[in-house]
Design an enzyme around this catalytic site. Structure first.
Site, PDB file in Angstrom:
ATOM      1  N   LYS A 175       0.822  -1.296  -0.109  1.00 23.23           N
ATOM      2  CA  LYS A 175       0.109   0.097  -0.095  1.00 23.23           C
ATOM      3  C   LYS A 175       0.970   1.190   0.025  1.00 23.23           C
ATOM      4  O   LYS A 175       1.564   1.547   1.026  1.00 23.23           O
ATOM      5  CB  LYS A 175      -0.874   0.018   1.111  1.00 23.23           C
ATOM      6  N   GLU A 250      10.393   1.957  10.148  1.00 23.46           N
ATOM      7  CA  GLU A 250      11.552   3.055   9.847  1.00 23.46           C
ATOM      8  C   GLU A 250      10.835   4.443   9.802  1.00 23.46           C
ATOM      9  O   GLU A 250       9.870   4.677   9.031  1.00 23.46           O
ATOM     10  CB  GLU A 250      11.999   2.846   8.297  1.00 23.46           C
ATOM     11  N   CYS A 284      14.272  11.328   5.173  1.00 21.17           N
ATOM     12  CA  CYS A 284      14.116  11.031   6.553  1.00 21.17           C
ATOM     13  C   CYS A 284      15.575  11.254   6.891  1.00 21.17           C
ATOM     14  O   CYS A 284      15.812  11.575   8.320  1.00 21.17           O
ATOM     15  CB  CYS A 284      14.037   9.570   6.625  1.00 21.17           C
ATOM     16  N   GLU A 386      10.621  17.021  13.787  1.00 15.70           N
ATOM     17  CA  GLU A 386      10.742  16.698  12.459  1.00 15.70           C
ATOM     18  C   GLU A 386       9.939  17.900  11.561  1.00 15.70           C
ATOM     19  O   GLU A 386       8.547  17.791  11.736  1.00 15.70           O
ATOM     20  CB  GLU A 386      10.613  15.209  12.061  1.00 15.70           C
TER      21      GLU A 386
HETATM   22  P1  NAD Z   1       2.755   8.897   6.920  1.00 16.15           P
HETATM   23  O1  NAD Z   1       3.193   8.087   8.493  1.00 16.15           O
HETATM   24  O2  NAD Z   1       1.919  10.101   6.986  1.00 16.15           O
HETATM   25  O3  NAD Z   1       2.370   7.870   5.998  1.00 16.15           O
HETATM   26  C1  NAD Z   1       3.171   6.969   5.723  1.00 16.15           C
HETATM   27  C2  NAD Z   1       2.295   5.524   5.157  1.00 16.15           C
HETATM   28  O4  NAD Z   1       1.351   5.440   6.116  1.00 16.15           O
HETATM   29  C3  NAD Z   1       1.506   6.228   4.182  1.00 16.15           C
HETATM   30  O5  NAD Z   1       1.439   4.995   3.060  1.00 16.15           O
HETATM   31  C4  NAD Z   1       0.010   6.375   4.633  1.00 16.15           C
HETATM   32  O6  NAD Z   1      -0.958   6.150   3.807  1.00 16.15           O
HETATM   33  C5  NAD Z   1       0.124   5.104   5.708  1.00 16.15           C
HETATM   34  N1  NAD Z   1      -0.713   5.637   7.072  1.00 16.15           N
HETATM   35  C6  NAD Z   1      -1.220   6.591   7.351  1.00 16.15           C
HETATM   36  N2  NAD Z   1      -1.914   6.505   8.621  1.00 16.15           N
HETATM   37  C7  NAD Z   1      -2.150   4.925   8.565  1.00 16.15           C
HETATM   38  C8  NAD Z   1      -2.896   4.280   9.447  1.00 16.15           C
HETATM   39  N3  NAD Z   1      -3.766   4.650  10.506  1.00 16.15           N
HETATM   40  N4  NAD Z   1      -2.917   2.991   9.227  1.00 16.15           N
HETATM   41  C9  NAD Z   1      -1.917   2.466   8.290  1.00 16.15           C
HETATM   42  N5  NAD Z   1      -1.282   3.078   7.378  1.00 16.15           N
HETATM   43  C10 NAD Z   1      -1.456   4.475   7.460  1.00 16.15           C
HETATM   44  O7  NAD Z   1       4.282   9.524   6.662  1.00 16.15           O
HETATM   45  P2  NAD Z   1       4.506  10.140   5.257  1.00 16.15           P
HETATM   46  O8  NAD Z   1       4.161  11.641   5.330  1.00 16.15           O
HETATM   47  O9  NAD Z   1       3.943   9.675   4.023  1.00 16.15           O
HETATM   48  O10 NAD Z   1       6.125  10.082   5.160  1.00 16.15           O
HETATM   49  C11 NAD Z   1       7.119  11.235   5.908  1.00 16.15           C
HETATM   50  C12 NAD Z   1       7.649  10.507   7.090  1.00 16.15           C
HETATM   51  O11 NAD Z   1       8.256   9.135   6.806  1.00 16.15           O
HETATM   52  C13 NAD Z   1       8.761  11.329   7.880  1.00 16.15           C
HETATM   53  O12 NAD Z   1       8.323  11.370   9.135  1.00 16.15           O
HETATM   54  C14 NAD Z   1       9.923  10.694   7.319  1.00 16.15           C
HETATM   55  O13 NAD Z   1      10.880  10.902   8.220  1.00 16.15           O
HETATM   56  C15 NAD Z   1       9.494   9.224   7.555  1.00 16.15           C
HETATM   57  N6  NAD Z   1      10.374   8.334   6.705  1.00 16.15           N
HETATM   58  C16 NAD Z   1      11.161   7.601   7.142  1.00 16.15           C
HETATM   59  C17 NAD Z   1      12.336   6.536   6.450  1.00 16.15           C
HETATM   60  C18 NAD Z   1      13.213   6.010   7.216  1.00 16.15           C
HETATM   61  O14 NAD Z   1      13.764   5.041   6.928  1.00 16.15           O
HETATM   62  N7  NAD Z   1      13.378   5.967   8.424  1.00 16.15           N
HETATM   63  C19 NAD Z   1      12.365   6.901   4.964  1.00 16.15           C
HETATM   64  C20 NAD Z   1      11.438   7.750   4.365  1.00 16.15           C
HETATM   65  C21 NAD Z   1      10.390   8.633   5.280  1.00 16.15           C
END
Ligand code: NAD
Length: 495
Positions: A175, A250, A284, A386
Protein backbone atom coordinates in the site's frame (compact mmCIF):
# COMPACT_ATOMS: atom_id res chain seq x y z
CA UNK A 1 -7.21 14.63 -22.91
CA UNK A 2 -9.16 12.51 -20.42
CA UNK A 3 -7.61 11.88 -17.03
CA UNK A 4 -6.48 8.25 -16.68
CA UNK A 5 -8.21 6.04 -14.13
CA UNK A 6 -5.94 3.40 -12.56
CA UNK A 7 -6.79 0.19 -10.71
CA UNK A 8 -5.55 -2.05 -7.93
CA UNK A 9 -3.54 -5.11 -8.90
CA UNK A 10 -4.86 -8.15 -7.05
CA UNK A 11 -4.17 -11.79 -7.85
CA UNK A 12 -2.81 -10.90 -11.26
CA UNK A 13 -5.72 -8.75 -12.40
CA UNK A 14 -6.36 -5.03 -12.52
CA UNK A 15 -9.50 -4.17 -10.60
CA UNK A 16 -11.28 -1.07 -9.30
CA UNK A 17 -12.17 -0.66 -5.63
CA UNK A 18 -15.24 -2.78 -4.85
CA UNK A 19 -17.19 0.36 -3.91
CA UNK A 20 -16.03 2.18 -7.07
CA UNK A 21 -14.51 5.09 -5.11
CA UNK A 22 -11.38 6.87 -6.30
CA UNK A 23 -9.02 9.62 -5.19
CA UNK A 24 -7.09 12.11 -7.35
CA UNK A 25 -3.29 12.32 -7.78
CA UNK A 26 -1.79 15.78 -8.41
CA UNK A 27 1.57 17.17 -9.51
CA UNK A 28 2.76 19.27 -6.54
CA UNK A 29 4.71 21.67 -8.81
CA UNK A 30 1.81 22.58 -11.07
CA UNK A 31 -1.35 21.25 -9.48
CA UNK A 32 -1.96 19.21 -12.68
CA UNK A 33 -4.31 16.26 -12.19
CA UNK A 34 -2.37 13.12 -13.11
CA UNK A 35 -4.94 10.42 -12.54
CA UNK A 36 -7.57 8.81 -10.36
CA UNK A 37 -6.73 5.79 -8.18
CA UNK A 38 -8.97 3.35 -6.29
CA UNK A 39 -9.82 4.39 -2.77
CA UNK A 40 -9.65 0.86 -1.41
CA UNK A 41 -11.72 -0.29 1.53
CA UNK A 42 -11.44 -3.31 3.81
CA UNK A 43 -12.90 -5.76 1.26
CA UNK A 44 -10.29 -4.81 -1.36
CA UNK A 45 -7.51 -5.22 1.18
CA UNK A 46 -8.87 -8.59 2.26
CA UNK A 47 -8.92 -9.75 -1.37
CA UNK A 48 -5.29 -8.68 -1.79
CA UNK A 49 -4.22 -10.46 1.39
CA UNK A 50 -6.10 -13.64 0.39
CA UNK A 51 -4.32 -13.63 -2.98
CA UNK A 52 -0.96 -13.19 -1.27
CA UNK A 53 -1.77 -15.96 1.21
CA UNK A 54 -2.68 -18.39 -1.58
CA UNK A 55 0.39 -17.48 -3.65
CA UNK A 56 2.67 -18.02 -0.65
CA UNK A 57 2.11 -21.77 -0.79
CA UNK A 58 3.73 -22.02 -4.22
CA UNK A 59 6.15 -19.07 -4.10
CA UNK A 60 7.88 -20.38 -0.97
CA UNK A 61 8.69 -23.57 -2.89
CA UNK A 62 10.31 -21.78 -5.84
CA UNK A 63 14.07 -22.25 -5.33
CA UNK A 64 15.63 -19.05 -4.00
CA UNK A 65 18.05 -18.72 -6.95
CA UNK A 66 15.03 -18.69 -9.29
CA UNK A 67 13.33 -16.04 -7.15
CA UNK A 68 16.57 -14.07 -7.32
CA UNK A 69 16.68 -14.37 -11.11
CA UNK A 70 13.30 -12.66 -11.34
CA UNK A 71 14.64 -9.82 -9.23
CA UNK A 72 17.65 -9.64 -11.48
CA UNK A 73 15.34 -9.21 -14.47
CA UNK A 74 13.45 -6.53 -12.54
CA UNK A 75 16.77 -4.71 -12.15
CA UNK A 76 17.34 -4.93 -15.89
CA UNK A 77 13.84 -3.65 -16.68
CA UNK A 78 14.21 -0.81 -14.18
CA UNK A 79 17.51 0.15 -15.81
CA UNK A 80 15.89 0.13 -19.23
CA UNK A 81 12.98 2.28 -18.00
CA UNK A 82 15.00 4.42 -15.56
CA UNK A 83 14.39 7.72 -17.31
CA UNK A 84 10.63 7.32 -17.66
CA UNK A 85 10.30 6.08 -14.08
CA UNK A 86 12.27 9.11 -12.87
CA UNK A 87 10.23 11.57 -14.94
CA UNK A 88 6.96 10.09 -13.80
CA UNK A 89 8.18 10.28 -10.17
CA UNK A 90 9.15 13.94 -10.53
CA UNK A 91 5.74 14.79 -11.97
CA UNK A 92 4.07 12.94 -9.15
CA UNK A 93 6.04 14.13 -6.12
CA UNK A 94 8.26 16.97 -7.26
CA UNK A 95 11.84 15.96 -6.44
CA UNK A 96 14.32 17.20 -9.06
CA UNK A 97 15.04 14.82 -11.89
CA UNK A 98 18.63 14.11 -10.86
CA UNK A 99 17.36 12.93 -7.45
CA UNK A 100 14.47 10.99 -8.98
CA UNK A 101 17.01 9.10 -11.09
CA UNK A 102 18.92 8.39 -7.88
CA UNK A 103 15.73 7.09 -6.25
CA UNK A 104 15.20 4.65 -9.15
CA UNK A 105 18.89 3.70 -9.05
CA UNK A 106 18.52 2.72 -5.38
CA UNK A 107 15.77 0.35 -6.48
CA UNK A 108 17.96 -1.07 -9.24
CA UNK A 109 20.82 -1.57 -6.79
CA UNK A 110 18.46 -3.33 -4.41
CA UNK A 111 17.14 -5.59 -7.19
CA UNK A 112 20.65 -6.77 -8.08
CA UNK A 113 21.74 -7.04 -4.46
CA UNK A 114 18.73 -9.06 -3.35
CA UNK A 115 18.77 -10.99 -6.64
CA UNK A 116 22.25 -12.15 -5.61
CA UNK A 117 20.91 -13.17 -2.22
CA UNK A 118 18.94 -15.84 -4.07
CA UNK A 119 22.20 -17.79 -4.27
CA UNK A 120 23.33 -16.93 -0.74
CA UNK A 121 20.50 -16.36 1.75
CA UNK A 122 22.97 -17.76 4.19
CA UNK A 123 22.09 -19.67 7.29
CA UNK A 124 24.90 -21.29 9.21
CA UNK A 125 26.15 -24.48 10.75
CA UNK A 126 28.30 -24.79 13.84
CA UNK A 127 29.62 -27.86 15.72
CA UNK A 128 27.16 -29.79 17.90
CA UNK A 129 28.05 -31.25 21.30
CA UNK A 130 27.05 -34.88 20.62
CA UNK A 131 28.71 -37.35 18.23
CA UNK A 132 27.04 -38.46 14.98
CA UNK A 133 24.77 -35.44 14.89
CA UNK A 134 24.63 -32.21 12.87
CA UNK A 135 22.87 -28.90 13.33
CA UNK A 136 22.03 -26.27 10.72
CA UNK A 137 20.21 -22.96 11.02
CA UNK A 138 18.05 -22.10 7.98
CA UNK A 139 16.21 -18.95 7.00
CA UNK A 140 12.54 -19.74 6.29
CA UNK A 141 10.09 -17.27 4.73
CA UNK A 142 7.49 -15.96 7.16
CA UNK A 143 4.39 -15.56 4.98
CA UNK A 144 2.49 -12.46 3.88
CA UNK A 145 4.17 -9.08 4.22
CA UNK A 146 2.17 -5.85 4.33
CA UNK A 147 4.35 -3.02 3.03
CA UNK A 148 3.12 0.47 3.89
CA UNK A 149 5.29 3.17 2.35
CA UNK A 150 5.66 6.97 2.32
CA UNK A 151 5.81 9.33 -0.67
CA UNK A 152 9.33 10.73 -0.39
CA UNK A 153 11.17 7.77 -1.96
CA UNK A 154 8.32 6.30 -3.98
CA UNK A 155 10.38 3.68 -5.84
CA UNK A 156 13.32 3.08 -3.51
CA UNK A 157 11.39 2.39 -0.32
CA UNK A 158 8.96 -0.17 -1.80
CA UNK A 159 11.99 -2.01 -3.26
CA UNK A 160 13.77 -1.98 0.11
CA UNK A 161 10.84 -3.87 1.52
CA UNK A 162 9.57 -6.00 -1.33
CA UNK A 163 12.85 -7.29 -2.77
CA UNK A 164 14.26 -8.85 0.42
CA UNK A 165 10.77 -10.13 1.27
CA UNK A 166 10.41 -11.77 -2.16
CA UNK A 167 13.85 -13.33 -2.41
CA UNK A 168 13.26 -14.90 1.00
CA UNK A 169 10.04 -16.51 -0.29
CA UNK A 170 7.36 -14.25 1.19
CA UNK A 171 4.46 -12.72 -0.70
CA UNK A 172 3.45 -9.08 -0.52
CA UNK A 173 0.63 -6.60 -0.31
CA UNK A 174 1.91 -3.10 -1.04
CA UNK A 175 0.00 0.00 0.00
CA UNK A 176 1.91 3.04 -1.24
CA UNK A 177 1.35 6.58 -0.01
CA UNK A 178 -1.67 8.33 -1.47
CA UNK A 179 0.59 11.07 -2.90
CA UNK A 180 2.67 8.64 -4.99
CA UNK A 181 0.48 5.82 -6.32
CA UNK A 182 1.74 6.04 -9.90
CA UNK A 183 5.39 5.25 -9.07
CA UNK A 184 4.28 2.12 -7.19
CA UNK A 185 2.10 1.07 -10.09
CA UNK A 186 4.97 1.42 -12.59
CA UNK A 187 7.21 -0.65 -10.31
CA UNK A 188 4.66 -3.43 -9.89
CA UNK A 189 4.12 -3.55 -13.66
CA UNK A 190 7.84 -4.22 -14.12
CA UNK A 191 7.80 -6.96 -11.48
CA UNK A 192 5.20 -8.85 -13.47
CA UNK A 193 6.90 -8.15 -16.78
CA UNK A 194 9.97 -9.80 -15.20
CA UNK A 195 7.99 -13.00 -14.65
CA UNK A 196 6.64 -12.80 -11.10
CA UNK A 197 3.80 -15.33 -10.67
CA UNK A 198 0.35 -13.89 -10.04
CA UNK A 199 -0.64 -13.08 -6.49
CA UNK A 200 2.96 -12.84 -5.25
CA UNK A 201 2.79 -9.03 -5.15
CA UNK A 202 -0.56 -7.30 -4.78
CA UNK A 203 -1.09 -3.57 -4.93
CA UNK A 204 -3.85 -1.67 -3.17
CA UNK A 205 -4.20 2.10 -3.32
CA UNK A 206 -5.73 4.42 -0.79
CA UNK A 207 -5.01 6.66 2.17
CA UNK A 208 -4.06 5.70 5.73
CA UNK A 209 -7.73 5.50 6.59
CA UNK A 210 -9.45 3.33 5.55
CA UNK A 211 -6.90 1.46 3.39
CA UNK A 212 -3.76 1.32 5.56
CA UNK A 213 -5.85 0.79 8.66
CA UNK A 214 -7.61 -2.19 7.04
CA UNK A 215 -4.24 -3.74 6.23
CA UNK A 216 -3.20 -3.52 9.89
CA UNK A 217 -6.28 -5.50 10.89
CA UNK A 218 -5.72 -8.53 8.62
CA UNK A 219 -5.17 -11.76 10.51
CA UNK A 220 -3.46 -13.35 7.47
CA UNK A 221 -0.72 -10.73 7.37
CA UNK A 222 2.39 -12.03 9.14
CA UNK A 223 4.71 -9.02 8.96
CA UNK A 224 4.04 -5.31 8.75
CA UNK A 225 6.91 -3.39 7.23
CA UNK A 226 6.20 0.29 7.68
CA UNK A 227 8.04 3.47 6.73
CA UNK A 228 6.51 6.82 7.60
CA UNK A 229 6.10 9.29 10.42
CA UNK A 230 6.77 8.43 14.03
CA UNK A 231 3.20 9.30 14.92
CA UNK A 232 1.72 6.80 12.45
CA UNK A 233 4.44 4.28 13.25
CA UNK A 234 3.49 4.26 16.92
CA UNK A 235 -0.10 3.50 15.96
CA UNK A 236 1.04 0.71 13.61
CA UNK A 237 3.12 -0.81 16.42
CA UNK A 238 0.17 -0.79 18.82
CA UNK A 239 -2.12 -2.46 16.30
CA UNK A 240 0.57 -5.02 15.44
CA UNK A 241 1.11 -5.77 19.13
CA UNK A 242 -2.59 -6.44 19.59
CA UNK A 243 -2.35 -9.23 17.01
CA UNK A 244 1.19 -10.32 17.99
CA UNK A 245 2.53 -9.52 14.54
CA UNK A 246 6.11 -8.89 13.62
CA UNK A 247 6.51 -5.21 12.78
CA UNK A 248 9.42 -3.27 11.38
CA UNK A 249 9.29 0.53 11.64
CA UNK A 250 11.41 3.11 9.81
CA UNK A 251 10.33 6.49 11.11
CA UNK A 252 11.29 10.14 11.41
CA UNK A 253 14.58 11.92 11.91
CA UNK A 254 16.03 15.18 13.24
CA UNK A 255 19.45 14.81 11.69
CA UNK A 256 22.39 17.09 12.34
CA UNK A 257 25.57 18.17 10.63
CA UNK A 258 28.30 19.11 13.13
CA UNK A 259 30.94 21.56 11.87
CA UNK A 260 34.01 21.75 14.09
CA UNK A 261 36.46 24.67 14.26
CA UNK A 262 39.04 22.82 12.13
CA UNK A 263 36.60 21.77 9.39
CA UNK A 264 37.04 22.37 5.68
CA UNK A 265 34.25 24.95 5.48
CA UNK A 266 33.82 24.87 1.71
CA UNK A 267 33.34 21.10 1.85
CA UNK A 268 30.90 21.50 4.75
CA UNK A 269 28.83 24.06 2.81
CA UNK A 270 28.39 21.59 -0.06
CA UNK A 271 27.30 18.82 2.32
CA UNK A 272 24.90 21.08 4.23
CA UNK A 273 23.22 22.38 1.06
CA UNK A 274 22.77 18.86 -0.29
CA UNK A 275 21.53 17.40 2.99
CA UNK A 276 19.28 20.25 4.11
CA UNK A 277 17.70 21.39 0.85
CA UNK A 278 17.95 18.34 -1.41
CA UNK A 279 14.50 16.76 -1.92
CA UNK A 280 13.29 20.08 -0.43
CA UNK A 281 14.30 18.79 3.01
CA UNK A 282 11.80 15.94 2.67
CA UNK A 283 14.14 13.05 3.36
CA UNK A 284 14.15 11.02 6.54
CA UNK A 285 17.91 11.69 6.58
CA UNK A 286 17.59 15.41 5.77
CA UNK A 287 19.81 17.68 7.85
CA UNK A 288 17.58 20.01 9.83
CA UNK A 289 20.10 21.00 12.51
CA UNK A 290 23.47 22.60 11.93
CA UNK A 291 25.60 22.28 15.06
CA UNK A 292 28.48 24.64 14.50
CA UNK A 293 31.51 25.65 16.54
CA UNK A 294 31.33 29.28 17.64
CA UNK A 295 34.81 29.98 16.24
CA UNK A 296 33.72 29.28 12.64
CA UNK A 297 30.01 30.04 12.69
CA UNK A 298 30.23 33.50 11.15
CA UNK A 299 32.60 32.38 8.41
CA UNK A 300 30.48 29.30 7.64
CA UNK A 301 27.22 31.25 7.42
CA UNK A 302 28.87 33.89 5.24
CA UNK A 303 29.54 31.11 2.74
CA UNK A 304 26.30 29.17 3.24
CA UNK A 305 23.59 31.83 3.18
CA UNK A 306 24.38 33.31 -0.27
CA UNK A 307 24.52 29.77 -1.69
CA UNK A 308 21.10 29.04 -0.15
CA UNK A 309 19.69 32.23 -1.58
CA UNK A 310 20.89 31.29 -5.05
CA UNK A 311 19.16 27.88 -5.04
CA UNK A 312 16.65 27.86 -7.90
CA UNK A 313 13.12 26.77 -7.03
CA UNK A 314 10.87 25.31 -9.68
CA UNK A 315 9.63 22.29 -11.56
CA UNK A 316 11.92 19.33 -10.91
CA UNK A 317 11.61 18.38 -14.58
CA UNK A 318 13.66 21.46 -15.44
CA UNK A 319 17.30 20.33 -15.20
CA UNK A 320 18.38 23.78 -13.95
CA UNK A 321 16.16 23.63 -10.88
CA UNK A 322 17.78 22.86 -7.50
CA UNK A 323 14.75 22.64 -5.22
CA UNK A 324 11.33 21.26 -6.13
CA UNK A 325 7.97 21.74 -4.42
CA UNK A 326 6.70 20.51 -1.07
CA UNK A 327 4.55 17.41 -1.50
CA UNK A 328 1.13 18.93 -0.73
CA UNK A 329 -0.65 21.96 0.66
CA UNK A 330 -1.02 20.44 4.13
CA UNK A 331 2.71 19.84 4.43
CA UNK A 332 3.42 23.35 3.07
CA UNK A 333 1.26 24.81 5.84
CA UNK A 334 3.08 22.66 8.42
CA UNK A 335 6.49 23.91 7.26
CA UNK A 336 5.28 27.52 7.38
CA UNK A 337 3.85 27.03 10.87
CA UNK A 338 7.29 25.95 12.06
CA UNK A 339 8.69 29.24 10.75
CA UNK A 340 6.18 31.14 12.89
CA UNK A 341 6.96 28.84 15.80
CA UNK A 342 10.73 29.41 15.48
CA UNK A 343 10.19 33.16 15.57
CA UNK A 344 7.86 32.86 18.55
CA UNK A 345 10.47 30.75 20.34
CA UNK A 346 13.01 33.56 19.90
CA UNK A 347 15.20 32.18 17.10
CA UNK A 348 16.45 34.59 14.42
CA UNK A 349 15.13 34.08 10.89
CA UNK A 350 18.15 34.79 8.68
CA UNK A 351 16.73 33.92 5.28
CA UNK A 352 13.65 32.32 3.72
CA UNK A 353 10.65 31.66 5.91
CA UNK A 354 7.99 32.33 3.27
CA UNK A 355 5.82 30.52 0.79
CA UNK A 356 7.34 31.11 -2.66
CA UNK A 357 4.86 32.23 -5.28
CA UNK A 358 6.15 31.21 -8.68
CA UNK A 359 4.71 32.34 -11.97
CA UNK A 360 3.05 30.67 -14.94
CA UNK A 361 2.29 26.96 -14.73
CA UNK A 362 3.97 26.86 -11.29
CA UNK A 363 1.49 29.32 -9.78
CA UNK A 364 -0.49 26.39 -8.40
CA UNK A 365 2.59 24.69 -6.88
CA UNK A 366 3.57 24.25 -3.23
CA UNK A 367 6.92 26.05 -3.03
CA UNK A 368 8.78 27.23 0.06
CA UNK A 369 11.91 29.34 0.34
CA UNK A 370 15.00 27.61 1.75
CA UNK A 371 14.97 28.78 5.35
CA UNK A 372 17.62 29.26 8.02
CA UNK A 373 17.34 30.14 11.69
CA UNK A 374 20.21 31.10 13.99
CA UNK A 375 20.18 31.48 17.76
CA UNK A 376 18.37 28.17 18.12
CA UNK A 377 18.52 26.55 21.56
CA UNK A 378 18.56 22.74 21.84
CA UNK A 379 15.24 22.56 23.67
CA UNK A 380 13.29 24.66 21.14
CA UNK A 381 10.68 22.78 19.18
CA UNK A 382 12.31 23.74 15.86
CA UNK A 383 15.43 21.95 17.15
CA UNK A 384 13.54 18.90 18.37
CA UNK A 385 10.66 18.16 15.99
CA UNK A 386 10.79 16.82 12.47
CA UNK A 387 9.69 19.61 10.10
CA UNK A 388 10.19 17.68 6.84
CA UNK A 389 10.82 20.77 4.76
CA UNK A 390 13.64 23.14 3.73
CA UNK A 391 14.23 24.57 7.22
CA UNK A 392 17.60 24.48 8.95
CA UNK A 393 18.25 25.45 12.58
CA UNK A 394 21.72 26.60 13.60
CA UNK A 395 22.84 25.64 17.11
CA UNK A 396 26.13 27.08 18.39
CA UNK A 397 28.55 24.96 20.44
CA UNK A 398 31.98 25.49 22.02
CA UNK A 399 33.41 21.97 22.16
CA UNK A 400 33.18 18.50 20.63
CA UNK A 401 31.62 17.14 23.82
CA UNK A 402 28.87 19.76 23.64
CA UNK A 403 28.34 19.07 19.92
CA UNK A 404 27.85 15.36 20.58
CA UNK A 405 25.56 16.03 23.52
CA UNK A 406 23.38 18.37 21.43
CA UNK A 407 23.42 15.94 18.51
CA UNK A 408 22.21 13.04 20.65
CA UNK A 409 19.60 15.06 22.49
CA UNK A 410 16.51 14.40 20.38
CA UNK A 411 13.87 11.71 20.38
CA UNK A 412 15.13 10.59 16.94
CA UNK A 413 18.37 8.85 15.99
CA UNK A 414 18.72 8.32 12.26
CA UNK A 415 21.69 10.12 10.72
CA UNK A 416 24.48 12.48 11.82
CA UNK A 417 27.48 14.04 10.14
CA UNK A 418 30.67 15.63 11.42
CA UNK A 419 33.09 17.84 9.54
CA UNK A 420 36.54 17.82 11.13
CA UNK A 421 40.15 17.32 10.03
CA UNK A 422 41.05 15.92 13.43
CA UNK A 423 41.21 12.13 13.52
CA UNK A 424 40.78 12.05 17.29
CA UNK A 425 37.60 14.12 17.09
CA UNK A 426 36.27 11.86 14.31
CA UNK A 427 37.01 8.76 16.38
CA UNK A 428 35.34 10.20 19.49
CA UNK A 429 32.29 11.10 17.42
CA UNK A 430 32.21 7.56 16.02
CA UNK A 431 32.22 6.18 19.54
CA UNK A 432 29.77 8.59 21.16
CA UNK A 433 27.21 9.60 18.54
CA UNK A 434 24.10 7.49 19.03
CA UNK A 435 22.45 7.57 15.61
CA UNK A 436 22.13 4.59 13.27
CA UNK A 437 24.24 6.28 10.57
CA UNK A 438 27.24 8.60 10.87
CA UNK A 439 29.06 10.40 8.07
CA UNK A 440 32.54 11.82 8.55
CA UNK A 441 33.23 14.74 6.21
CA UNK A 442 30.04 14.17 4.22
CA UNK A 443 26.41 15.31 4.70
CA UNK A 444 23.65 13.32 6.43
CA UNK A 445 22.26 11.67 3.30
CA UNK A 446 23.71 9.15 0.87
CA UNK A 447 23.13 5.68 2.31
CA UNK A 448 24.20 2.74 0.15
CA UNK A 449 21.94 -0.30 -0.03
CA UNK A 450 24.54 -2.91 0.94
CA UNK A 451 24.67 -1.51 4.50
CA UNK A 452 22.02 -1.66 7.22
CA UNK A 453 19.74 1.39 7.19
CA UNK A 454 17.75 2.64 10.15
CA UNK A 455 17.97 4.53 13.38
CA UNK A 456 17.84 4.53 17.15
CA UNK A 457 15.27 5.89 19.62
CA UNK A 458 12.03 7.17 17.99
CA UNK A 459 13.36 6.54 14.47
CA UNK A 460 12.28 2.94 14.63
CA UNK A 461 11.90 -0.21 16.68
CA UNK A 462 15.37 -1.65 16.32
CA UNK A 463 15.13 -3.29 12.91
CA UNK A 464 17.22 -2.34 9.92
CA UNK A 465 16.47 -2.32 6.22
CA UNK A 466 18.91 -3.04 3.37
CA UNK A 467 22.11 -5.04 3.55
CA UNK A 468 22.11 -8.52 5.01
CA UNK A 469 20.36 -7.10 8.08
CA UNK A 470 17.38 -6.31 5.83
CA UNK A 471 16.70 -10.04 5.51
CA UNK A 472 16.23 -10.51 9.24
CA UNK A 473 12.77 -8.95 9.22
CA UNK A 474 11.56 -11.22 6.43
CA UNK A 475 12.92 -14.56 7.60
CA UNK A 476 12.30 -16.92 10.45
CA UNK A 477 15.19 -18.95 11.81
CA UNK A 478 14.63 -22.69 11.72
CA UNK A 479 17.18 -25.02 13.31
CA UNK A 480 17.38 -28.60 12.07
CA UNK A 481 19.26 -31.27 14.07
CA UNK A 482 20.00 -34.57 12.38
CA UNK A 483 21.00 -37.44 14.66
CA UNK A 484 22.54 -40.37 12.77
CA UNK A 485 23.85 -42.23 15.85
CA UNK A 486 20.93 -44.67 15.75
CA UNK A 487 20.27 -44.24 19.48
CA UNK A 488 18.71 -41.71 21.82
CA UNK A 489 21.30 -39.05 22.65
CA UNK A 490 20.54 -36.46 25.31
CA UNK A 491 22.00 -32.97 24.88
CA UNK A 492 23.22 -31.34 28.11
CA UNK A 493 22.76 -34.65 29.95
CA UNK A 494 25.15 -37.10 28.38
CA UNK A 495 28.81 -36.76 29.34
P1 NAD B 1 2.84 9.00 7.10
O1 NAD B 1 3.10 8.36 8.40
O2 NAD B 1 1.83 10.07 7.03
O3 NAD B 1 2.38 7.92 6.02
C1 NAD B 1 3.16 6.78 5.71
C2 NAD B 1 2.26 5.70 5.17
O4 NAD B 1 1.39 5.27 6.21
C3 NAD B 1 1.36 6.13 4.01
O5 NAD B 1 1.25 5.08 3.09
C4 NAD B 1 0.04 6.38 4.70
O6 NAD B 1 -1.08 6.25 3.85
C5 NAD B 1 0.05 5.29 5.74
N1 NAD B 1 -0.83 5.51 6.89
C6 NAD B 1 -1.22 6.69 7.44
N2 NAD B 1 -2.05 6.46 8.48
C7 NAD B 1 -2.19 5.12 8.59
C8 NAD B 1 -2.91 4.28 9.48
N3 NAD B 1 -3.69 4.75 10.44
N4 NAD B 1 -2.80 2.94 9.33
C9 NAD B 1 -2.01 2.41 8.35
N5 NAD B 1 -1.33 3.17 7.47
C10 NAD B 1 -1.39 4.51 7.60
O7 NAD B 1 4.24 9.50 6.54
P2 NAD B 1 4.54 10.31 5.21
O8 NAD B 1 4.13 11.74 5.39
O9 NAD B 1 4.03 9.57 4.03
O10 NAD B 1 6.13 10.22 5.15
C11 NAD B 1 6.97 11.10 5.80
C12 NAD B 1 7.55 10.46 7.05
O11 NAD B 1 8.23 9.25 6.70
C13 NAD B 1 8.59 11.32 7.73
O12 NAD B 1 8.39 11.27 9.11
C14 NAD B 1 9.90 10.65 7.36
O13 NAD B 1 10.96 10.88 8.26
C15 NAD B 1 9.49 9.22 7.33
N6 NAD B 1 10.44 8.42 6.55
C16 NAD B 1 11.27 7.58 7.22
C17 NAD B 1 12.22 6.84 6.53
C18 NAD B 1 13.15 5.90 7.25
O14 NAD B 1 13.68 5.00 6.61
N7 NAD B 1 13.38 6.06 8.54
C19 NAD B 1 12.29 6.95 5.14
C20 NAD B 1 11.42 7.82 4.49
C21 NAD B 1 10.48 8.55 5.21
Amino acid sequence: MTTPVFQNYIDGTWQPAHNGQTFPNHNPATGELLGHFPLSAASDVTAAVSAARAAFETWRLVPAPKRGEILYRVGELMTRHKEELARSMTREMGKVLQEARGDVQEGIDMAYYMGGEGRRLAGYTVPVELPNKTGIALRDPVGVVACITPWNFPIAIPTWKMFPALVAGNTVVLKPAEDTPLSALCLVELLYEAGLPRGVVNLVFGPGKPTGEALLQQSHVDIISFTGSTETGRHVAVEAARMLKRVSLELGGKNAVIVMDDADLDLAVEGILWSAYGTTGQRCTACSRLIVHRAVQEKLLAKLVPRMQSLRLGNGLDEDVDVGPIINAKQLAKVHNYTALGQAEGATLVTGGAVAHLAGELAGGNFYEPTLFTGVQPEMRIAQEEIFGPTLSVLTIDSLAEAIQVNNNTKYGLSSAIYTQNINAAQRATRDITTGILYINAGTTGAEIQFPFGGTRGTGNGHREAGIAGLDVFTEWKVVYTDYSGKLQKAQIEE
